[in-house]
Enzyme design. Structure first.
Site, mmCIF file in Angstrom:
data_model
loop_
_atom_site.group_PDB
_atom_site.id
_atom_site.type_symbol
_atom_site.label_atom_id
_atom_site.label_comp_id
_atom_site.label_asym_id
_atom_site.label_seq_id
_atom_site.Cartn_x
_atom_site.Cartn_y
_atom_site.Cartn_z
ATOM 1 N N SER A 10 39.665 -1.553 67.533
ATOM 2 C CA SER A 10 41.075 -1.540 67.957
ATOM 3 C C SER A 10 41.166 -2.090 69.378
ATOM 4 C CB SER A 10 41.579 -0.091 67.950
ATOM 5 O OG SER A 10 42.855 -0.002 68.535
ATOM 6 N N TYR B 267 40.952 9.344 70.153
ATOM 7 C CA TYR B 267 41.094 8.155 69.280
ATOM 8 C C TYR B 267 40.449 6.941 69.957
ATOM 9 C CZ TYR B 267 43.050 4.364 66.513
ATOM 10 O OH TYR B 267 43.179 3.230 65.725
HETATM 11 P P1 NDP Z 1 46.753 3.613 57.253
HETATM 12 O O1 NDP Z 1 47.039 5.017 57.636
HETATM 13 O O2 NDP Z 1 47.778 2.850 56.498
HETATM 14 O O3 NDP Z 1 45.375 3.543 56.430
HETATM 15 C C1 NDP Z 1 44.295 4.383 56.703
HETATM 16 C C2 NDP Z 1 43.378 4.375 55.479
HETATM 17 O O4 NDP Z 1 42.243 5.197 55.770
HETATM 18 C C3 NDP Z 1 44.045 4.932 54.250
HETATM 19 O O5 NDP Z 1 43.689 4.157 53.128
HETATM 20 C C4 NDP Z 1 43.445 6.319 54.126
HETATM 21 O O6 NDP Z 1 43.350 6.683 52.754
HETATM 22 C C5 NDP Z 1 42.054 6.082 54.684
HETATM 23 N N1 NDP Z 1 41.421 7.319 55.110
HETATM 24 C C6 NDP Z 1 41.792 8.159 56.102
HETATM 25 N N2 NDP Z 1 40.994 9.222 56.140
HETATM 26 C C7 NDP Z 1 40.094 9.060 55.134
HETATM 27 C C8 NDP Z 1 39.013 9.828 54.652
HETATM 28 N N3 NDP Z 1 38.673 11.018 55.211
HETATM 29 N N4 NDP Z 1 38.322 9.380 53.593
HETATM 30 C C9 NDP Z 1 38.644 8.207 53.015
HETATM 31 N N5 NDP Z 1 39.649 7.427 53.428
HETATM 32 C C10 NDP Z 1 40.368 7.861 54.477
HETATM 33 O O7 NDP Z 1 46.392 2.884 58.606
HETATM 34 P P2 NDP Z 1 45.846 1.424 58.983
HETATM 35 O O8 NDP Z 1 45.781 0.546 57.815
HETATM 36 O O9 NDP Z 1 46.598 1.005 60.159
HETATM 37 O O10 NDP Z 1 44.378 1.816 59.488
HETATM 38 C C11 NDP Z 1 43.201 1.206 59.028
HETATM 39 C C12 NDP Z 1 42.229 1.097 60.194
HETATM 40 O O11 NDP Z 1 42.774 0.212 61.173
HETATM 41 C C13 NDP Z 1 41.947 2.407 60.907
HETATM 42 O O12 NDP Z 1 40.557 2.475 61.213
HETATM 43 C C14 NDP Z 1 42.745 2.271 62.207
HETATM 44 O O13 NDP Z 1 42.198 3.024 63.254
HETATM 45 C C15 NDP Z 1 42.631 0.774 62.450
HETATM 46 N N6 NDP Z 1 43.640 0.225 63.349
HETATM 47 C C16 NDP Z 1 44.964 0.283 63.051
HETATM 48 C C17 NDP Z 1 45.913 -0.200 63.947
HETATM 49 C C18 NDP Z 1 47.370 -0.063 63.703
HETATM 50 O O14 NDP Z 1 48.160 -0.280 64.646
HETATM 51 N N7 NDP Z 1 47.815 0.270 62.502
HETATM 52 C C19 NDP Z 1 45.501 -0.847 65.192
HETATM 53 C C20 NDP Z 1 44.081 -0.899 65.391
HETATM 54 C C21 NDP Z 1 43.200 -0.391 64.493
HETATM 55 P P3 NDP Z 1 43.617 8.147 52.141
HETATM 56 O O15 NDP Z 1 44.569 8.861 53.038
HETATM 57 O O16 NDP Z 1 44.167 7.835 50.775
HETATM 58 O O17 NDP Z 1 42.268 8.783 52.061
#
Ligand code: NDP
Length: 241
Positions: free
Chosen positions: A132, A145
């Site tokens: 990030s 975070y």
């Molecule tokens: P979302 O919340 O849309 O997606 C997060 C995903 O992670 C979901 O599919 C969720 O699935 C999964 N997840 C969370 N916890 C678990 C777990 N314990 N086991 C398995 N899967 C898990 O957010 P983003 O798409 O934005 O995030 C994706 C990545 O991008 C993250 O690492 C985030 O830190 C990073 N990021 C995002 C930014 C943003 O502004 N959005 C900026 C920079 C980085 P489920 O809940 O179904 O398990």
């Protein structure tokens, strides 16, 4: 058939967009998250969807094994599952810190642990670790975070150094603000509202779209194996910090 791509956190946001992009490019997929119905709803061909909590390493390894039994060795791992629980260090519950450490760091390490030996033996492979801009710059409300994302950046780069002589790539993907569900899990309502206001000040359409990140990953993956894009840091043009 093309080689297998495994994506964690594929039920929404960046992970779901990446699944769609790599599927359109002809790859069989192993999709991993807790909300299996959301991954199944993508209705992608040659795609195994597994309900897995990445903090449970045995569950994760079993799913990765099942994917390989169906489609052959994992050639690309997208270590994307993550949570962002913004908070004030004096009031945030330790439980929220632990969740971020367990999912964002330990979950990512379990994925690396599973694929790295086989990739080295095959002398090929690609690992994308989703960092990030919060893993490059510090900022208030992100003590843990941001800490997890700084860790992801360090882990990914050290891994790259270790894997270089085996022809395996490790790439950091470091996005700025992407419009996804990520903010929705923050429980501190004041911090959440301030963050949402900042997003709206930039303009929701002006933020990165999940597809933008997916495009970057497919671009990096489709380079010849001798080319390793070590890091892609991208953010909305209108994002100041
Ligand atoms: P979302 O919340 O849309 O997606 C997060 C995903 O992670 C979901 O599919 C969720 O699935 C999964 N997840 C969370 N916890 C678990 C777990 N314990 N086991 C398995 N899967 C898990 O957010 P983003 O798409 O934005 O995030 C994706 C990545 O991008 C993250 O690492 C985030 O830190 C990073 N990021 C995002 C930014 C943003 O502004 N959005 C900026 C920079 C980085 P489920 O809940 O179904 O398990």
């Amino acid at each position: 058939m093309k080689k297998l791509v495994a994506i964690t956190g594929a039920s929404s946001g960046i992970g779901a967009a990446t699944a769609q992009k790599f599927s359109a490019a002809g790859h069989p997929l192993l999709l991993i998250a807790r909300r299996v119905e959301k991954m199944e709803a993508l209705r992608l061909p040659n795609c195994l969807c597994k309900k897995v909590d990445v903090t449970n390493k045995n569950e994760l390894y079993k799913a990765l094994e099942e994917g390989e039994a169906l489609y052959g060795p994992i050639d690309c791992l997208v270590n994307n599952a993550g949570v962002m629980l913004l908070g004030d260090s004096s009031t945030q519950e330790v439980d929220e810190w632990e969740q971020m450490i367990d999912i964002n760091i330990k979950g990512l390490l379990y994925g690396i642990k599973y694929v790295v030996k086989g990739m080295k033996e095959r002398n090929t492979g690609t690992i994308f670790n989703i960092g990030s801009t919060a893993g490059r710059k510090t900022s208030k409300t992100r003590m843990v975070y941001g800490g997890t994302k700084f860790a992801v950046h360090a882990i990914s780069e050290i891994l790259r150094e270790e894997l270089a002589s085996s022809n395996v790539r490790s790439t950091i993907i470091a996005p700025g603000i992407v419009e996804t569900e990520l903010l929705s899990h923050t429980t501190d309502t004041t911090i959440k509202t301030n963050y949402q206001n900042n997003k709206e000040r930039i303009g929701l359409e002006e933020l990165l779209h999940s597809e933008d990140i997916a495009n970057m990953m497919l671009f990096a993956y489709e380079q010849p194996q001798r080319v390793c894009i070590r890091e892609i840091l991208l953010a909305p043009t209108k994002q100041e910090l």
